[in-house]
Scaffold this motif. Structure first.
Motif, PDB file in Angstrom:
ATOM      1  N   GLY A 172     -40.503   4.020  -3.126  1.00 38.82           N
ATOM      2  CA  GLY A 172     -40.385   4.398  -4.333  1.00 38.82           C
ATOM      3  C   GLY A 172     -38.929   4.571  -4.726  1.00 38.82           C
ATOM      4  N   ASP A 173     -37.747   5.210  -3.431  1.00 37.82           N
ATOM      5  CA  ASP A 173     -36.610   5.233  -3.756  1.00 37.82           C
ATOM      6  C   ASP A 173     -36.074   3.705  -4.303  1.00 37.82           C
ATOM      7  OD1 ASP A 173     -34.191   6.001  -3.895  1.00 37.82           O
ATOM      8  OD2 ASP A 173     -33.813   5.072  -2.501  1.00 37.82           O
ATOM      9  N   ILE A 174     -36.654   2.544  -2.635  1.00 39.66           N
ATOM     10  CA  ILE A 174     -36.039   0.784  -3.218  1.00 39.66           C
ATOM     11  C   ILE A 174     -36.794   0.899  -4.434  1.00 39.66           C
ATOM     12  CG2 ILE A 174     -36.120  -0.985  -2.368  1.00 39.66           C
ATOM     13  CD1 ILE A 174     -36.109   0.788   0.510  1.00 39.66           C
ATOM     14  N   GLN A 175     -38.335   1.125  -4.486  1.00 39.38           N
ATOM     15  CA  GLN A 175     -38.648   0.622  -5.646  1.00 39.38           C
ATOM     16  C   GLN A 175     -37.889   0.463  -6.914  1.00 39.38           C
ATOM     17  OE1 GLN A 175     -43.003   2.221  -6.472  1.00 39.38           O
ATOM     18  NE2 GLN A 175     -43.312  -0.845  -6.827  1.00 39.38           N
ATOM     19  N   GLY A 176     -37.253   2.319  -7.501  1.00 36.78           N
ATOM     20  CA  GLY A 176     -36.613   2.486  -8.320  1.00 36.78           C
ATOM     21  C   GLY A 176     -35.800   2.180  -8.615  1.00 36.78           C
TER      22      GLY A 176
ATOM     23  N   LEU B  11     -28.220  12.778 -10.128  1.00 45.61           N
ATOM     24  CA  LEU B  11     -29.517  11.836  -9.289  1.00 45.61           C
ATOM     25  C   LEU B  11     -29.902  10.728  -9.888  1.00 45.61           C
ATOM     26  CD1 LEU B  11     -31.478  12.579  -7.140  1.00 45.61           C
ATOM     27  CD2 LEU B  11     -33.141  14.039  -8.976  1.00 45.61           C
ATOM     28  N   LEU B  12     -30.003  10.773 -11.483  1.00 43.30           N
ATOM     29  CA  LEU B  12     -30.734   9.547 -11.649  1.00 43.30           C
ATOM     30  C   LEU B  12     -30.105   8.066 -11.287  1.00 43.30           C
ATOM     31  CD1 LEU B  12     -32.525   7.638 -13.248  1.00 43.30           C
ATOM     32  CD2 LEU B  12     -31.035   8.635 -15.376  1.00 43.30           C
TER      33      LEU B  12
ATOM     34  N   GLY C 155     -28.305   3.585  -6.526  1.00 47.56           N
ATOM     35  CA  GLY C 155     -27.840   3.769  -5.297  1.00 47.56           C
ATOM     36  C   GLY C 155     -25.924   4.668  -5.498  1.00 47.56           C
ATOM     37  N   ASP C 156     -25.432   4.444  -6.700  1.00 52.16           N
ATOM     38  CA  ASP C 156     -24.170   4.975  -6.702  1.00 52.16           C
ATOM     39  C   ASP C 156     -24.311   6.174  -7.788  1.00 52.16           C
ATOM     40  OD1 ASP C 156     -22.313   5.479  -7.306  1.00 52.16           O
ATOM     41  OD2 ASP C 156     -21.535   3.582  -7.983  1.00 52.16           O
ATOM     42  N   PRO C 157     -23.768   7.229  -7.299  1.00 54.69           N
ATOM     43  CA  PRO C 157     -23.835   8.768  -7.474  1.00 54.69           C
ATOM     44  C   PRO C 157     -23.272   8.626  -9.124  1.00 54.69           C
ATOM     45  CG  PRO C 157     -23.696   9.044  -5.209  1.00 54.69           C
ATOM     46  CD  PRO C 157     -23.014   8.157  -5.885  1.00 54.69           C
TER      47      PRO C 157
END
Length: 470
Positions: A240-244, A292-293, A299-301
């Motif tokens: 899900g993280d990659i999909q986001g 977080l978003l 992938g970068d804060p």
């Protein structure tokens, strides 16, 4: 209300209903194959009992999934003929392969598995359930590849003379980056559902039939299902993280709508709770987690995440006047319900494992109630996930190429669509009652008597009549 509204409701209802059966079929086919493999390797009778027990539940669900899935293809031609005409050359290719190869594979070998218990050699019979499981998963991939084209069109060109999308690169369609991550994410969600069912049924028998001869089998099923749920939960989060991140790249409006992010931010904060204005154009109140978003999306804060209003202005310039914003409350809350229900199933699985530590037997009524809720939670998570996926793409039926309102059949009247919608809803409600009753009846019946085991050698008994094993 017009024909477009009812056609959208009909496709949405039938799709979500069909997908109640799909993840259980995908996940349970593999789990049953694993259980039979364990019996093949060890000869332990309890694995054979569990194979036949959960195999019966798998077959009930598979049959219902096939019946409800057929309706989907008819709707493309009946309610969405303009869409089918526009994208049929591309969309039809993976669906045709799914029907001719994957579905043929799974249906053929499921038949061999059902009738082959007392006819096929042990290894051949084991291979048949694995072939059926592989076919089921292949079927999912080709369907997801077709859907991913709607999310991120690749491998095509628009014929200016016919106004149709034409396939130019089929491997590009199959390797669409949306499909490559949606497939493992869907598989993880499917194992979450299947593991939850295995856990719930096993836990019910452990608590209600304590001291029975098959308690050991049920205890194993409970632990086995719980571990599947935990591993699947981790896989859901990872994929899900990659999909986001991919979604932020190819469908930035969907990510912005999922977060209720109205203005472009860098860094962007994750919304725990956002209240927007009635017209859905601005944020009124929000509780957020800083950075977080940006990390989830890029992938970068400190990464930039584009907001709804900025994207709306960009799309209006690029595609022409009109609203390109999905229904914000639907995308926002479906995204959160998807996550919440999935995490709840994982938490219950962890609790179930803790209750059986050091050989203890769980007895809590509250644990039993939580366990019985387990299969429902990931089903809800999967359903809300699909609602988010499809509603977040709106107003596009093919992102960037065709609006949903332009894909509906122009010759179908409101009365005709409403009639079919009502009929399907009533039929599906009846099928739902039948499905639930069958699953409950056979789940309560418990593992079967396997005193008459099928042949354990690799020779075929030609004298045995063909028989339905269940």
């Amino acid at each position: 209300m017009d024909a477009l509204d009812v056609a959208r409701w009909q496709f949405g209802v039938t799709t979500v209903y069909h997908f109640l059966f799909v993840p259980l079929t995908i996940g349970l086919s593999v789990l049953v194959a694993i259980l039979q493999t364990m019996w093949h390797r060890t000869g332990n009778e309890r694995y054979l009992k569990l194979t036949k027990f959960y195999g019966k539940l798998f077959l009930i669900n598979f049959a219902m999934g096939v019946v409800t899935g057929i309706v989907q293809e008819f709707q493309f031609g009946m309610n969405w003929s303009d869409y089918s005409r526009f994208v049929g050359d591309v969309f039809g290719a993976p669906l045709a392969i799914e029907a001719l190869v994957a579905f043929f594979l799974e249906s053929t070998f499921i038949g061999l598995w059902i009738f082959g218990w007392d006819r096929l050699p042990k290894r051949a019979h084991l291979a048949s359930i694995w072939a059926a499981a592989i076919g089921t998963n292949l079927s999912a991939y080709f369907i997801l590849a077709a859907n991913s084209f709607m999310q991120n069109p690749v491998g095509y060109r628009i014929n200016a003379d016919t106004g149709r999308a034409e396939l130019t690169d089929f491997p590009a369609v199959l390797t669409n980056k949306v499909a490559l991550i949606t497939f493992p994410h869907t598989l993880a969600g499917s194992f979450l559902v299947a593991g939850s069912l295995v856990t719930a049924v096993g836990l019910w028998h452990v608590i209600r039939n304590r001291g029975s001869a098959d308690t050991g089998a049920y205890r194993f099923a409970t632990k086995f299902g719980s571990w599947v749920v935990l591993v699947a939960s981790a896989a859901v989060l990872f994929t899900g993280d990659i999909q986001g991140k991919i979604m932020t790249d190819v469908q930035p409006m969907k990510m912005a709508a999922a977060e209720g992010l109205y203005t472009t931010e860098s860094p962007a904060s994750f919304s725990v709770l956002t209240v927007g204005s009635l017209d859905g154009s601005r944020e009124v109140f929000a509780i957020k987690i800083p950075y977080l978003l940006s990390y989830l999306g890029t992938g970068d804060p400190n990464g930039t995440v584009h907001g709804i209003n900025d994207l709306q202005a960009q799309y209006a310039t690029q595609y022409g006047a009109g609203s390109y914003t999905p229904i914000i409350p639907v995308t926002y809350w479906s995204f959160r319900f998807m996550i919440a229900f999935g995490m709840a199933a994982g938490a219950i699985a962890l609790l179930v494992l803790w209750s059986q530590r050091k050989g203890r037997t769980p007895s809590s009524k509250w644990l039993l109630r939580a366990g019985l809720a387990m299969p429902v939670l990931p089903l809800l998570a999967n359903s809300f996930g699909w609602i988010f996926t499809e509603m977040g793409r709106q107003p596009w039926i093919v992102f960037g190429e065709m609006l949903t309102r332009n894909g509906v059949s122009r010759s179908v009247s409101l009365a005709e669509v409403l009639t079919s919608f009502t009929a399907f809803t009533l039929i599906y409600a009846t099928l739902a009652v039948i499905e639930v009753k069958l699953l409950l009846r056979y789940a309560k019946a418990g593992v079967p008597d396997v005193s008459e085991q099928p042949p354990t050698d690799d020779t075929d008994d030609a004298e045995r009549p063909l028989a339905f094993a269940y």
